[in-house]
Design a protein around this motif. Sequence first.
Motif, PDB file in Angstrom:
ATOM      1  N   UNK A   7       0.831  -1.205   0.000  1.00  0.00           N
ATOM      2  CA  UNK A   7       0.000   0.000   0.000  1.00  0.00           C
ATOM      3  C   UNK A   7       0.861   1.248   0.000  1.00  0.00           C
ATOM      4  N   UNK A  25       2.154   1.736  -3.414  1.00  0.00           N
ATOM      5  CA  UNK A  25       1.070   2.225  -4.256  1.00  0.00           C
ATOM      6  C   UNK A  25       0.876   3.720  -4.067  1.00  0.00           C
ATOM      7  N   UNK A  26       0.890   4.134  -2.801  1.00  0.00           N
ATOM      8  CA  UNK A  26       0.687   5.544  -2.486  1.00  0.00           C
ATOM      9  C   UNK A  26       1.793   6.416  -3.036  1.00  0.00           C
ATOM     10  N   UNK A  27       3.054   5.977  -2.843  1.00  0.00           N
ATOM     11  CA  UNK A  27       4.183   6.767  -3.347  1.00  0.00           C
ATOM     12  C   UNK A  27       4.163   6.829  -4.876  1.00  0.00           C
ATOM     13  N   UNK A  56       1.577   6.724  -6.849  1.00  0.00           N
ATOM     14  CA  UNK A  56       0.560   7.682  -7.295  1.00  0.00           C
ATOM     15  C   UNK A  56       1.020   9.115  -7.065  1.00  0.00           C
ATOM     16  N   UNK A  57       1.763   9.323  -5.954  1.00  0.00           N
ATOM     17  CA  UNK A  57       2.277  10.657  -5.668  1.00  0.00           C
ATOM     18  C   UNK A  57       3.225  11.093  -6.782  1.00  0.00           C
ATOM     19  N   UNK A 105       1.303  11.815  -9.974  1.00  0.00           N
ATOM     20  CA  UNK A 105       0.606  13.100  -9.888  1.00  0.00           C
ATOM     21  C   UNK A 105       1.597  14.239 -10.089  1.00  0.00           C
ATOM     22  N   UNK A 149      -2.875  -1.019  -9.886  1.00  0.00           N
ATOM     23  CA  UNK A 149      -3.425   0.054  -9.060  1.00  0.00           C
ATOM     24  C   UNK A 149      -4.906   0.228  -9.307  1.00  0.00           C
ATOM     25  N   UNK A 150      -5.392  -0.192 -10.484  1.00  0.00           N
ATOM     26  CA  UNK A 150      -6.836  -0.115 -10.680  1.00  0.00           C
ATOM     27  C   UNK A 150      -7.515  -1.401 -10.245  1.00  0.00           C
ATOM     28  N   UNK A 165      -6.972  -2.749  -7.582  1.00  0.00           N
ATOM     29  CA  UNK A 165      -7.191  -2.657  -6.143  1.00  0.00           C
ATOM     30  C   UNK A 165      -8.634  -2.284  -5.861  1.00  0.00           C
ATOM     31  N   UNK A 166      -9.290  -1.681  -6.862  1.00  0.00           N
ATOM     32  CA  UNK A 166     -10.677  -1.317  -6.629  1.00  0.00           C
ATOM     33  C   UNK A 166     -11.624  -2.461  -6.961  1.00  0.00           C
ATOM     34  N   UNK A 167     -11.101  -3.489  -7.633  1.00  0.00           N
ATOM     35  CA  UNK A 167     -11.964  -4.641  -7.918  1.00  0.00           C
ATOM     36  C   UNK A 167     -12.104  -5.494  -6.662  1.00  0.00           C
TER      37      UNK A 167
END
Lengths: 160, 412
Positions: free
Chosen positions: A104, A107-109, A111-112, A115, A129-130, A132-134
């Motif tokens: 996690x 994943x967060x870093x 996305x940072x 961005x 990363x997508x 993760x929403x499934x």
Amino acid sequence: MDDLFDSAIELEQSHIQQGARDGKRDGMRTGLAEGRALGLQKGYEIGMEVGHYAGCVRMWRALQQQQPGSIPTKLERSIAAMEECLLQYPLYKPQDEELHELLEQLRGKYKTVLAGLGLSAADYGSSSSSSSSAAGGSGSGSSSGAAAASGGQQPVSLAF
Amino acid sequence: MATLAHSLEPLQTLEGHTDRVWHLAWSPDGTSLASCSGDRTVRIWQQSRIEGRGWRCAAVLEDTHTKSIRCCCWSPGGTHLATASFDGTTAIWQLQGGIWEEISKLEGHENEVKAVAWSPCGNFLATCGRDKSVWFWERGLGDEYDCMDVKHGHSQDVKSIAWHPSRELLASCSYDNSIKLWANDEADWVCVQTLEGAAVGHSSTVWSVAFSRDGRKLASVSDDCTLRVWSVEWSEGCPPEPHCSLAACISGHHSRCIFTVDWSAQGLIATGDGANSIKLFGQPSLLETAAAAAAAAAAGSDPAANSSSGYIQQAADAAAEPGTPQPAGEQPAPAQQQNGELYDAAAAAAAAAAGDAAAAWECLCSVQQAHDADVNCVRWHPSRQGLLASAGDDGLVKLWQYKGLGQAAAQQ
């Protein structure tokens, strides 16, 4: 008289015990097979995702060397944090408690950094990363689906 | 006995939006109310200078978001507005020469952004969304906001976020039934506590969280029809660490999902729910004590009341971070000028001094059919005592005046 009744009761008991033993044996067999399949699937997913991040970090570092200034300096902290995380990542310790937390964090870093580069996950052919929403159960189907849907970018192959 | 003295009177209905109104935000100086809607616009409402005319729409912010605007938030200095949209982006607007202009757009969320909130110090912006993540943005040079950190702690859609009034602490709440507290560890944000679990946490989606104005309590509301009040404590240490514990669980008053919660300066809680009603909660014993103190103070020179107002001023000064841009000529803390404002200070002081965690909570008043549909947001005015705004699925914004104990003589 005791013996007569005892053997009748014991017959029931022995059937129950036999059934329990059979159930346990069969259960262990199928459980092991299921576990193996699930482990393979989850391991693949985690490996895919971690590998994707490792590849991205390598690519950014190479870009920094070849074209200085292409990666904004404000992202240095996040990229360095990813490197740190990747070096420590317990790929070969499936029971490590921090397995999911570190993922996690990665994943967060990731996305940072994206961005900060003005990009979205879709631009990078992100593997998981997508997904993760499934729902957790849909596993490998969704991760390969996401890779395909995001424009078919070739995942970087690593020597690990 | 206490309940009879409390009422919520309708003041005005603000029409204009053509779809459900999702969220409201009062500007820090209290002169403007921003409302955002499914019609993809933000409306800024201001009070007419002509006496008796009430509030009217002073501006419409449109043509930026391509889907519903779910949340809006003012910067602490009142110069900027942030809007979070279902189109996955967060826009930053600035008022320049009387016109609102979009100066920046924050992208990154994978899908609907559900909330945006500016930290009280003005340096951080937090957003959360359906992609289960909470994003922290930091103000850079000029009007740029850089993504600082992305946190994936929640396992489901994150509905809302709220900043502590004086510390760098963020609360987030989610469809996963939990509330998470995030604190700053240098440039990384870490989840320092998760409020969840049987008997303690909510048993369904938590829709909204709000810190009390003094930062000592946190309220949360949920689809499980309960309102929970948590006390916020800080450990000794450097840096001090926060810890929340359940102080009260208020249930049995709402028949449907509670969507919104907000604290007033006197420690009253307003909630809006799926049964179209607005309810006010308070701790009558504390309110009575405060009312008595206020009456004594108003009657003459009461040294106790004066010192308590001094306490509040000190607390308010301490709460304002060094870098906080103050709106020119305005003070966010209640000034000791009117009877009503003094009551404010005395009430807060009494509550703080009395160790309010144990006092019982009661529903002080309930307005059925406050809107013709779900009440999505309730917000107390930052300084005008008892002024409450509400927004609903009926596309309306309504203004209400609360009248309670000890306020018979106080004017609005």
